[in-house]
Design a protein around this motif. Structure first.
Motif, PDB file in Angstrom:
ATOM      1  N   GLU A   1      -0.730   7.395  -5.332  1.00  0.00           N
ATOM      2  CA  GLU A   1       0.166   6.526  -6.087  1.00  0.00           C
ATOM      3  C   GLU A   1      -0.571   5.849  -7.232  1.00  0.00           C
ATOM      4  O   GLU A   1      -0.038   5.679  -8.331  1.00  0.00           O
ATOM      5  CB  GLU A   1       0.767   5.474  -5.154  1.00  0.00           C
ATOM      6  CG  GLU A   1       1.831   4.613  -5.824  1.00  0.00           C
ATOM      7  CD  GLU A   1       2.469   3.619  -4.873  1.00  0.00           C
ATOM      8  OE1 GLU A   1       3.291   2.813  -5.336  1.00  0.00           O
ATOM      9  OE2 GLU A   1       2.121   3.646  -3.663  1.00  0.00           O
ATOM     10  N   TRP A   2      -1.798   5.453  -6.984  1.00  0.00           N
ATOM     11  CA  TRP A   2      -2.608   4.809  -8.015  1.00  0.00           C
ATOM     12  C   TRP A   2      -2.761   5.717  -9.231  1.00  0.00           C
ATOM     13  O   TRP A   2      -2.581   5.294 -10.374  1.00  0.00           O
ATOM     14  CB  TRP A   2      -3.979   4.489  -7.449  1.00  0.00           C
ATOM     15  CG  TRP A   2      -4.607   3.247  -7.997  1.00  0.00           C
ATOM     16  CD1 TRP A   2      -4.382   2.652  -9.193  1.00  0.00           C
ATOM     17  CD2 TRP A   2      -5.580   2.436  -7.314  1.00  0.00           C
ATOM     18  NE1 TRP A   2      -5.154   1.527  -9.328  1.00  0.00           N
ATOM     19  CE2 TRP A   2      -5.893   1.368  -8.194  1.00  0.00           C
ATOM     20  CE3 TRP A   2      -6.210   2.514  -6.096  1.00  0.00           C
ATOM     21  CZ2 TRP A   2      -6.826   0.391  -7.865  1.00  0.00           C
ATOM     22  CZ3 TRP A   2      -7.130   1.534  -5.777  1.00  0.00           C
ATOM     23  CH2 TRP A   2      -7.432   0.483  -6.649  1.00  0.00           C
TER      24      TRP A   2
ATOM     25  N   ARG B   1       0.715   6.338 -11.019  1.00  0.00           N
ATOM     26  CA  ARG B   1       1.203   5.171 -11.769  1.00  0.00           C
ATOM     27  C   ARG B   1       0.655   5.132 -13.177  1.00  0.00           C
ATOM     28  O   ARG B   1       1.234   4.506 -14.070  1.00  0.00           O
ATOM     29  CB  ARG B   1       0.819   3.880 -11.037  1.00  0.00           C
ATOM     30  CG  ARG B   1       1.722   3.536  -9.873  1.00  0.00           C
ATOM     31  CD  ARG B   1       1.395   2.135  -9.361  1.00  0.00           C
ATOM     32  NE  ARG B   1       2.241   1.769  -8.239  1.00  0.00           N
ATOM     33  CZ  ARG B   1       2.224   0.575  -7.656  1.00  0.00           C
ATOM     34  NH1 ARG B   1       1.394  -0.359  -8.088  1.00  0.00           N
ATOM     35  NH2 ARG B   1       3.027   0.309  -6.652  1.00  0.00           N
TER      36      ARG B   1
END
Length: 273
Positions: A123-124, A127
């Motif tokens: 997710e990091w 994003r």
């Protein structure tokens, strides 16, 4: 010290993450067909081929890429197709156009984020608009160390699964992960790790990672890590050592994430007391 040898701290928890102007129709010659990926609109095929050269470091940050005419000849397409491909890569951050000079490979931007929020590496990366991937994975079952027995005592474990992975952003290696978990929750094969470990644990076992206790220090790239991360051996890496806890506050995962410092950056918000 290799990743496999790096032990969980005492107490089981931390103490306190690169050519003729073409007027021909857009058809591919024999050589170009091998260079371009199929089943995509032609401008995206060209963009993918250019992006591959950037990721493989054939064209490095700061390099001026060939002109539109040269790229059109290289890929046997029209200048309009090349122009569209270059525009797409400029929007995605791979290229920078300098008016009257040419087009250059953009300097890689470090992925950044705060340490206050606990989110998965996948997710990091996503994003920040990058495609998260895994370029290397190795899984092995072994007997737990004494500290791992203490950490995972709630699970009455006999074996643990140790997983080594190299995570990538747009194909560029950004960190080397070592994860240890009770064997009962371990994936059966690498194919089950197409998603993040957090997502896997929640979907497969209902184990939701709620919080982590984290220790931050510096490690050095071992020979194997350097090979997979495409850095020199003994390069300093920022290391996060973390014990992750589920919704019942039970430790479910021990991880060591070794980050390439010019590709990942952390921020911490500090308040005056």
């Amino acid at each position: 010290m290799s990743c496999a040898e790096d032990k969980i701290p005492n107490q089981g928890l931390p103490s306190s993450m690169r050519s003729k102007k073409s007027m021909a129709p857009d058809t591919l010659g024999e050589n170009s067909a091998k260079a371009l990926p199929a089943r995509l609109p032609l401008p995206r095929q060209v963009a993918s081929a250019i992006r591959s050269r950037i990721i493989s470091r054939e064209w490095e940050p700061g390099d001026q890429i060939p002109s539109e005419d040269e790229l059109a000849k290289l890929f046997a397409v029209s200048r309009a197709t090349v122009r569209e491909a270059v525009s797409l890569l400029s929007v995605q951050g791979y290229l920078i156009k300098k008016r009257g000079i040419g087009t250059f490979v953009a300097q890689a931007q470090a992925i950044s984020g705060g340490l206050e929020s606990l989110i998965s590496i996948t997710e990091w990366i996503e994003r920040h608009g990058y495609q998260a991937g895994t370029s290397y994975i190795d899984m092995k079952t072994r007997v737990p160390t004494s500290n791992e027995r203490t950490l995972f005592q709630a699970w009455d474990l006999e074996e643990v699964m140790e997983i080594h992975r190299v995570r990538t952003a747009n194909g560029v290696p950004v960190l080397y992960c070592v994860d240890v978990m009770p064997k009962v929750f371990a994936p059966e094969n690498p194919g089950q790790l197409d998603e993040s470990l957090f997502q896997y644990l929640e979907r497969k076992w209902g184990q939701v990672v709620i919080f982590a206790q984290t220790e931050i220090d510096v490690s050095q790239a071992t020979r194997a890590m350097a090979h997979h991360l495409q850095v020199a051996q003994d390069t300093p890496l920022l290391r996060l050592r973390q014990a992750h806890f589920n919704q019942k506050s039970l430790p479910i995962l021990w991880s060591q994430d070794h980050f390439v410092t010019d590709r990942f950056r952390f921020e911490v918000m500090r308040h005056r007391q």
